[in-house]
Design an enzyme around this catalytic site. Structure first.
Site, PDB file in Angstrom:
ATOM      1  N   HIS A 157       9.229 -12.418   3.407  1.00  0.00           N
ATOM      2  CA  HIS A 157       9.668 -11.550   4.513  1.00  0.00           C
ATOM      3  C   HIS A 157      10.884 -10.716   4.146  1.00  0.00           C
ATOM      4  O   HIS A 157      11.205  -9.755   4.836  1.00  0.00           O
ATOM      5  CB  HIS A 157       9.970 -12.414   5.749  1.00  0.00           C
ATOM      6  CG  HIS A 157       8.728 -13.012   6.333  1.00  0.00           C
ATOM      7  ND1 HIS A 157       8.075 -12.486   7.413  1.00  0.00           N
ATOM      8  CD2 HIS A 157       7.981 -14.082   5.949  1.00  0.00           C
ATOM      9  CE1 HIS A 157       6.996 -13.194   7.683  1.00  0.00           C
ATOM     10  NE2 HIS A 157       6.915 -14.181   6.806  1.00  0.00           N
ATOM     11  N   ASP A 174      16.843  -4.886   3.676  1.00  0.00           N
ATOM     12  CA  ASP A 174      16.101  -5.539   4.763  1.00  0.00           C
ATOM     13  C   ASP A 174      14.635  -5.545   4.376  1.00  0.00           C
ATOM     14  O   ASP A 174      14.110  -4.504   3.966  1.00  0.00           O
ATOM     15  CB  ASP A 174      16.283  -4.711   6.056  1.00  0.00           C
ATOM     16  CG  ASP A 174      16.361  -5.568   7.310  1.00  0.00           C
ATOM     17  OD1 ASP A 174      15.729  -6.632   7.312  1.00  0.00           O
ATOM     18  OD2 ASP A 174      17.048  -5.167   8.262  1.00  0.00           O
TER      19      ASP A 174
HETATM   20  P1  ADQ Z   1      15.275 -10.848  10.567  1.00  0.00           P
HETATM   21  O1  ADQ Z   1      16.309 -10.735   9.503  1.00  0.00           O
HETATM   22  O2  ADQ Z   1      15.535 -11.858  11.584  1.00  0.00           O
HETATM   23  O3  ADQ Z   1      13.811 -11.085   9.967  1.00  0.00           O
HETATM   24  P2  ADQ Z   1      14.222  -8.491  12.094  1.00  0.00           P
HETATM   25  O4  ADQ Z   1      13.013  -8.062  11.384  1.00  0.00           O
HETATM   26  O5  ADQ Z   1      14.992  -7.355  12.660  1.00  0.00           O
HETATM   27  O6  ADQ Z   1      15.227  -9.339  11.211  1.00  0.00           O
HETATM   28  O7  ADQ Z   1      13.772  -9.437  13.264  1.00  0.00           O
HETATM   29  C1  ADQ Z   1      14.673  -9.896  14.210  1.00  0.00           C
HETATM   30  C2  ADQ Z   1      13.908 -10.290  15.463  1.00  0.00           C
HETATM   31  O8  ADQ Z   1      14.784 -11.022  16.314  1.00  0.00           O
HETATM   32  C3  ADQ Z   1      13.442  -9.075  16.240  1.00  0.00           C
HETATM   33  O9  ADQ Z   1      12.211  -9.376  16.834  1.00  0.00           O
HETATM   34  C4  ADQ Z   1      14.536  -8.898  17.303  1.00  0.00           C
HETATM   35  O10 ADQ Z   1      14.111  -8.320  18.506  1.00  0.00           O
HETATM   36  C5  ADQ Z   1      14.962 -10.334  17.543  1.00  0.00           C
HETATM   37  N1  ADQ Z   1      16.381 -10.389  17.900  1.00  0.00           N
HETATM   38  C6  ADQ Z   1      17.432 -10.060  17.124  1.00  0.00           C
HETATM   39  N2  ADQ Z   1      18.587 -10.230  17.810  1.00  0.00           N
HETATM   40  C7  ADQ Z   1      18.238 -10.667  19.028  1.00  0.00           C
HETATM   41  C8  ADQ Z   1      18.973 -11.006  20.193  1.00  0.00           C
HETATM   42  N3  ADQ Z   1      20.301 -10.949  20.254  1.00  0.00           N
HETATM   43  N4  ADQ Z   1      18.291 -11.411  21.277  1.00  0.00           N
HETATM   44  C9  ADQ Z   1      16.948 -11.486  21.234  1.00  0.00           C
HETATM   45  N5  ADQ Z   1      16.200 -11.180  20.169  1.00  0.00           N
HETATM   46  C10 ADQ Z   1      16.837 -10.773  19.088  1.00  0.00           C
HETATM   47  C11 ADQ Z   1      13.270 -11.289   8.640  1.00  0.00           C
HETATM   48  C12 ADQ Z   1      13.592 -10.197   7.623  1.00  0.00           C
HETATM   49  C13 ADQ Z   1      13.170  -8.845   8.170  1.00  0.00           C
HETATM   50  C14 ADQ Z   1      11.668  -8.862   8.510  1.00  0.00           C
HETATM   51  C15 ADQ Z   1      11.354 -10.053   9.396  1.00  0.00           C
HETATM   52  C16 ADQ Z   1       9.847 -10.215   9.622  1.00  0.00           C
HETATM   53  O11 ADQ Z   1      14.980 -10.198   7.315  1.00  0.00           O
HETATM   54  O12 ADQ Z   1      13.442  -7.808   7.222  1.00  0.00           O
HETATM   55  O13 ADQ Z   1      11.345  -7.669   9.203  1.00  0.00           O
HETATM   56  O14 ADQ Z   1      11.823 -11.268   8.823  1.00  0.00           O
HETATM   57  O15 ADQ Z   1       9.148 -10.224   8.419  1.00  0.00           O
END
Ligand code: ADQ
Length: 467
Positions: free
Chosen positions: A154, A356
């Site tokens: 991921h 990311d």
């Molecule tokens: P993350 O590093 O966690 O994921 P991201 O892809 O942005 O990053 O996903 C975060 C998720 O958590 C999103 O669905 C977001 O809405 C939710 N989220 C974040 N902060 C929140 C909050 N305060 N309240 C509620 N929800 C919140 C890892 C990798 C990414 C990759 C994903 C999936 O780092 O690059 O996209 O896995 O493969």
């Protein structure tokens, strides 16, 4: 798929709610085919769990194992999040090498492999997720399993140079070569993975694009992850009836991240400050930043939390007025439906990651917009999502002026340009949603060449015997 699907991830979903794109995609994949989801239980125990505990059977079975307190520290916070996470996010300077981290990472992978081997049938397909489990296929093969095993990473694939920071960098390619299929988020990740194999004398490139590594064949492909677009759109539209009231200011930009040094939040704050210095007279937009702290026991996370509080204090100190707080910085999780509503109300969304894998927030923001009057996505060109969402305002996350200019551009962008950019991004987000991501990976896993370089079983010979 003939047998069951067995999904392995570090955490297993244990309760209601909180379902992100990944959980939804895997849930759909498993609910469709039936199968098993295996992962660690949230609470650490005194001793490592030697059995799998059944959590539910419907619509697929979920099996959990416990990590010991020592494993939480050395396997999870240690090797996974103080070695591999910074390494993959281009921060080798933050890597903390310790023998006990390395030993725990290997022993947890060995134990999880044994637990899986205890329940896997020969025709089951095994799908392993993320950096906690690079060596899992090698351990499963050592248990005698010949099943199709796929891996999805991921986060970004590390560069060849950064890999050499590991104590035993040569293990990395070997671990991956035990998977039939290695799935990565972007083409750029695939290029880095192939560069690693190319530099390794044990690897050979085959005519069909696969990699032969000693006696094994592996395929490396990109499968950009998506979100559950329809449910996010439904939430955003349904919640529109409920006004935001005091939850959000009238004109605001939004940032939503786990608090992590890879997400580029300090530069985002500094760029917002730079924009405020030069903004048109009378404009008073806010930045609403939602960032709950994570992995606080790791020093680098502690440091970034302190750094952000300091920048936020300075920024509000310099610009706030009696009736205007330019930066609202919230350390909590927000329920998904409210998040969708906050996205819809925001004039722009700032994603400024230094590295990311994909960044699902960027896709969620696009999905949540009203197509008739959409906001503008400002997206780091170093986030995986930039490969698909090329009509977002792409920025260099290291360049504060570039981000500040993009903020200015987003807030003053004419409606037709906002609509054009949004329509293009939304088409990409829809074309590749969570369900199609899982389907695409599993389809390819079912047709890539089997594990062995020569059908008939070179496997029966010890490694190297024929080379
Ligand atoms: P993350 O590093 O966690 O994921 P991201 O892809 O942005 O990053 O996903 C975060 C998720 O958590 C999103 O669905 C977001 O809405 C939710 N989220 C974040 N902060 C929140 C909050 N305060 N309240 C509620 N929800 C919140 C890892 C990798 C990414 C990759 C994903 C999936 O780092 O690059 O996209 O896995 O493969």
């Amino acid at each position: 798929m003939a047998g069951r699907l067995i999904v392995v991830s570090n955490r297993i979903p244990t309760g209601e709610g909180g379902a992100g794109g990944l959980i939804v995609a895997l849930h759909d994949a498993l609910a469709g085919t039936g199968g098993v989801w295996i992962g660690a239980l949230p609470d650490a125990a005194d001793a490592p769990g030697e059995t799998l505990q059944a959590l539910s059977e419907e619509p697929y079975s979920r099996l959990g194992y416990t990590l010991s307190q020592e494993e939480m520290e050395n396997f999870y916070l240690g090797f996974s999040n103080s070695v591999l996470w910074p390494l993959c996010h281009r921060r080798p300077d933050l890597v903390e090498l310790r023998l006990e981290y390395d030993a725990s990472y290997r022993s947890v992978n060995r134990r999880v492999a044994r637990l899986i081997a205890g329940i896997a049938d020969p025709d089951d397909t095994i799908w392993v997720h993320d950096y906690h489990f690079f060596p899992l296929a090698a351990e499963l093969r050592a248990c005698g399993l010949h099943n199709r095993i796929g891996f999805f990473l991921h986060i970004p694939f590390p560069s060849l140079g950064d890999l050499s920071v590991l104590a035993q960098p040569e293990d990395f390619a070997d671990w991956l070569a035990h998977y039939n299929l290695v799935g990565l988020q972007t083409q750029a990740d695939v290029a880095r993975a192939l560069e690693m194999f190319r530099a390794d004398p044990r690897a050979e490139f085959m005519m069909d694009g696969t990699v032969k590594f000693r006696d094994r064949i592996t395929s490396v492909r990109s499968f950009p992850i998506g979100i559950d677009v329809e449910s996010f759109q439904r939430d955003a539209a349904a919640e529109e009836e409920r006004p935001l009231g005091r939850e959000a200011p009238e004109t605001y930009l939004i940032g939503v991240d786990r608090l992590d040094y890879s997400k580029g939040i300090p530069n985002r704050f500094l760029a917002f400050g730079r924009y405020l210095e030069t903004r048109p007279h009378g404009e008073r937009p806010c930045l609403l930043q939602i960032a709950p702290p994570s992995r606080e026991k790791v020093q680098a996370y502690h440091d970034i939390t302190r750094e952000l509080e300091e920048i936020a204090g300075h920024l509000n100190g310099a610009f706030a007025e009696l009736d205007w707080t330019p930066l609202r910085y919230i350390h909590r999780n927000v329920p998904r439906h409210r998040l969708a509503r906050l996205f819809r109300g925001a004039r722009g969304c700032l994603v400024t990651s230094y590295a990311d894998g994909m960044n699902l927030v960027a896709k969620e923001y696009v999905a949540a917009q009203d197509p008739a009057d959409p906001g503008v996505l400002i997206l780091s060109r170093l986030a995986g999502a930039a490969e698909e969402l090329s009509d977002a305002l792409l920025v260099n996350p290291y360049d504060i002026d570039d981000i500040a200019n993009a903020i200015e551009q987003a807030l003053s962008m004419p409606l037709p340009e906002r609509q054009r950019r949004h329509a293009s991004c939304l088409a990409k987000v829809k074309a590749n949603d969570a369900a199609s991501w899982a389907r695409a990976f599993l389809n390819v896993l079912s047709v890539v060449p089997g594990t062995l370089a020569w059908p008939g079983g070179i496997d029966q010979f010890a490694d190297g015997e024929l080379l």
